[in-house]
Design an enzyme around this catalytic site. Structure first.
Site, PDB file in Angstrom:
ATOM      1  N   LYS A  69       0.811  -1.223   0.000  1.00  0.00           N
ATOM      2  CA  LYS A  69       0.000   0.000   0.000  1.00  0.00           C
ATOM      3  C   LYS A  69       0.850   1.283   0.000  1.00  0.00           C
ATOM      4  CE  LYS A  69      -4.283  -1.776   1.933  1.00  0.00           C
ATOM      5  NZ  LYS A  69      -5.311  -1.665   2.963  1.00  0.00           N
ATOM      6  N   ASP A 105      -9.978   3.040   1.469  1.00  0.00           N
ATOM      7  CA  ASP A 105     -10.135   2.511   2.835  1.00  0.00           C
ATOM      8  C   ASP A 105     -10.720   3.596   3.745  1.00  0.00           C
ATOM      9  OD1 ASP A 105      -9.163  -0.065   2.470  1.00  0.00           O
ATOM     10  OD2 ASP A 105      -7.091   0.490   2.917  1.00  0.00           O
ATOM     11  N   ALA A 129      -1.676   1.696  14.818  1.00  0.00           N
ATOM     12  CA  ALA A 129      -1.058   2.852  14.161  1.00  0.00           C
ATOM     13  C   ALA A 129      -0.463   2.449  12.810  1.00  0.00           C
ATOM     14  CB  ALA A 129       0.019   3.443  15.076  1.00  0.00           C
TER      15      ALA A 129
END
Ligand code: NAP
Length: 276
Positions: A69, A105, A129
């Site tokens: 990603k 997302d 995180a």
């Protein structure tokens, strides 16, 4: 599906992708809208080769998952401003060989939350995180939510909290923290470790809204405890469907058949439950 020489190709790149429900989601959408398109799962070992493959084969649209990603960003021709701010891309649109990256997302999580609660003026504890926490954190800040980042590892948690301009709380100190909303973004509780819960259950107070972005199983241990303690619960399935629906919109320019997508994913997940 009636596949032929004109069939448009879409897919997911990542490693692993064997568990992905994205093919079920997108193929159901293509079928129901009558589009001559198919969506496959491509296990890719390195991102540069995947990008060359997308361009060389004219793959029209791609979902990007772990571990690419962030790594994909330098290989794209253009990045949507939200994905740039988040620093992660989960969707590529191939426009005649020019690849543009997006992040759905963040939108998917916001839509799933907004179905159950207002956001502006609320406080939210984000557990984790990583990439998903970052996307959700940026989106919630834009929606006027006061966010705190709670993470196991201090360095990663502090880095994200700094970039969001919000407080960091070590996971071991979460007991004293309060929020109107809790969003769980770690893999804790995901199959096969279904009895694990990432936070002490007594911090789940009646009236809180608790969303777990893990979607296998659809009701995690955290969500079960939250429901028993009088919280409103939102499963990761909602975020998954909405992020996929936004991908469909970007790739086809059409309104996504959200109900069809919802049904296809729930069926794919219940087949998995039966196998387990
Ligand atoms: P990631 O970048 O690898 O981040 C994982 C985070 O989880 C880190 O903050 C990590 O903390 C924490 N973590 C991992 N194991 C932990 C443990 N045992 N105890 C406490 N904290 C732990 O992953 P990601 O891309 O954000 O994805 C996270 C999860 O979200 C995955 O399960 C993924 O499948 C799911 N997801 C769901 C959707 C959806 O549509 N529903 C979309 C995207 C992602 P440290 O910093 O301490 O390592």
């Amino acid at each position: 599906m009636n596949l032929n020489q004109h069939t448009a190709l879409y897919g997911v790149i990542g490693d692993p992708v064997g568990h992905s429900r994205s093919p079920a989601l997108h193929n159901a959408a293509f079928l129901s809208t009558g589009l001559n398109a198919v969506y496959l799962a491509f296990e890719g070992k390195e991102i540069e080769g995947c990008i060359r493959g997308i361009k060389a084969l004219g793959i029209k649209g791609v979902s990007v998952t772990i571990p690419f990603k962030t790594a994909v960003i330098p290989y794209l021709d253009e990045i949507d401003p939200l994905a740039r701010r988040i620093g992660a891309v989960n969707t590529i649109v191939n426009n005649k060989g020019r690849l543009k990256g997006y992040n759905t997302d963040a939108l998917g999580a916001a839509k799933a939350l907004e179905e159950r609660t207002k956001l502006r003026g609320m406080t939210c504890l984000i557990i984790g995180a990583g990439g998903a926490a970052k996307a959700i954190g940026f989106m919630l800040k834009e929606k006027g939510v006061t966010v705190s980042i709670v993470n196991r590892t201090r360095k990663r948690g502090e880095t994200l909290a700094r970039s969001l301009g919000c407080p960091f709380v070590p996971l071991v100190d979460v007991e004293g923290e309060k929020g109107d909303i809790l969003v769980q973004t770690t893999p804790v509780g995901m199959y096969p470790h279904i009895n694990q819960c990432p936070v002490p259950e007594h911090i789940l107070e009646q009236g809180m809204v608790v969303m777990d972005i893990v979607y296998v199983p659809a009701e995690t241990r955290l969500l079960k405890s939250s429901r028993n303690r009088g919280c409103a619960t939102i499963s990761g399935v909602g975020m998954f469907i909405h992020q996929g629906a936004e991908q469909f919109r970007l790739w086809t320019g059409m309104d996504p058949p959200v109900e069809v997508m919802n049904k296809a994913v729930k069926e794919a997940l219940s087949e998995q439950d039966e196998r387990n």
